[in-house]
Design a protein around this motif. Structure first.
Motif, PDB file in Angstrom:
ATOM      1  N   TYR A  32       0.841  -1.189   0.000  1.00 28.60           N
ATOM      2  CA  TYR A  32       0.000   0.000   0.000  1.00 28.60           C
ATOM      3  C   TYR A  32       0.883   1.248   0.000  1.00 28.60           C
ATOM      4  CZ  TYR A  32      -3.913  -3.067   1.168  1.00 28.60           C
ATOM      5  OH  TYR A  32      -4.864  -4.042   1.149  1.00 28.60           O
ATOM      6  N   ALA A  33       0.496   2.230  -0.798  1.00 29.34           N
ATOM      7  CA  ALA A  33       1.291   3.451  -0.915  1.00 29.34           C
ATOM      8  C   ALA A  33       1.082   4.358   0.286  1.00 29.34           C
ATOM      9  CB  ALA A  33       0.923   4.188  -2.198  1.00 29.34           C
ATOM     10  N   ASP A  34       2.165   4.987   0.741  1.00 26.61           N
ATOM     11  CA  ASP A  34       2.060   5.960   1.829  1.00 26.61           C
ATOM     12  C   ASP A  34       1.420   7.258   1.347  1.00 26.61           C
ATOM     13  OD1 ASP A  34       3.022   4.462   3.873  1.00 26.61           O
ATOM     14  OD2 ASP A  34       5.059   5.266   3.812  1.00 26.61           O
ATOM     15  N   SER A  35       1.615   7.572   0.076  1.00 25.75           N
ATOM     16  CA  SER A  35       1.053   8.799  -0.481  1.00 25.75           C
ATOM     17  C   SER A  35       0.898   8.605  -1.981  1.00 25.75           C
ATOM     18  CB  SER A  35       1.956  10.002  -0.183  1.00 25.75           C
ATOM     19  OG  SER A  35       3.185   9.880  -0.889  1.00 25.75           O
ATOM     20  N   PRO A 166      -1.325   7.482   5.865  1.00 27.41           N
ATOM     21  CA  PRO A 166      -0.582   6.394   6.523  1.00 27.41           C
ATOM     22  C   PRO A 166       0.643   6.887   7.291  1.00 27.41           C
ATOM     23  CG  PRO A 166      -1.226   5.716   4.328  1.00 27.41           C
ATOM     24  CD  PRO A 166      -1.542   7.180   4.434  1.00 27.41           C
ATOM     25  N   GLN A 167       1.337   7.870   6.729  1.00 23.82           N
ATOM     26  CA  GLN A 167       2.503   8.420   7.423  1.00 23.82           C
ATOM     27  C   GLN A 167       2.089   9.109   8.720  1.00 23.82           C
ATOM     28  OE1 GLN A 167       3.437  10.699   3.916  1.00 23.82           O
ATOM     29  NE2 GLN A 167       5.416   9.681   3.696  1.00 23.82           N
TER      30      GLN A 167
END
Length: 213
Positions: A32-35, A166-167
């Motif tokens: 999954y991408a953080d951004s 997420p970050q």
């Protein structure tokens, strides 16, 4: 058949084609991408905040006190709530009466409704969603002080800005009282007419603090 038995029967039917040896635990590494690489964090955050009708001003770290004073003067504020542990250097130029609030000595709701605004810091800010998160940490105060006054002036340091949710979540403690703010309080529940100031401040102003040149 009881309600419980019906629900369990539906679960069994839904799982009928699942292999018996399949683990119920999600496998790691799904990527999954953080951004979403929307662009430079500060520019994206500023753009999103403006889109939400917040007021945004980018200021140098050596200009915070002057800009806090200028923002409060533009607002016509005379009495503001300030968390008891907010940095005192923010207010060296401000000509306002400051009402200190803390968990040990909280202001009454009547006091909060009678002030012209509140000044706080934040825990983290999310660029892609234009969201400012408060967790009750230093300089942020109780949740009530940012929900009752009609004007919220928030100081956000550049190093507190992350690209994606997420970050931000990894930096936050879920056991703390988290308040996620995406622009001024607003709702369009009634006939899709936007009404501001329903669940919190009608006006959000953000001082985005960058390193001094």
């Amino acid at each position: 058949m009881s309600s419980r038995e019906r629900i369990l029967a539906r679960v069994r039917r839904a799982l009928a084609d699942v292999p018996a040896d399949e683990s119920p635990v999600r496998e790691p590494g799904r990527g999954y991408a953080d951004s979403h690489d929307a662009g430079p964090s500060l520019e994206v955050l500023e753009d999103r905040l403006l889109d939400y009708r917040a007021l945004v001003r980018r200021v140098g770290a050596d200009r915070v006190a002057a800009e806090v004073a200028a923002a409060l003067e533009r607002r016509g504020a005379r009495r503001v709530v300030v968390p008891a542990d907010a940095p005192p250097e923010w207010f060296t130029h401000a000509r306002v009466e400051r009402l200190a609030d803390s968990r040990e000595e909280p202001l009454a709701v009547a006091d909060l409704t009678g002030v012209d605004g509140v000044v706080t810091g934040c825990a983290v800010a999310v660029a892609e969603t234009g969201t400012i998160v408060l967790d009750g940490g230093p300089g942020q105060g109780r949740r009530a002080v940012t929900l009752v006054p009609d004007y919220h002036l928030c100081v956000v340091r550049a190093e507190q800005v992350v690209d994606g949710v997420p970050q931000a979540v990894r930096l936050l403690d879920p056991s703390r009282p988290l308040t996620w703010i995406s622009g001024p309080s607003a709702t369009s529940d009634i006939e899709l007419n936007r009404v501001e100031g329903v669940h919190g401040p009608r006006t959000l102003e953000v001082l985005l603090v960058v390193p001094a040149p």
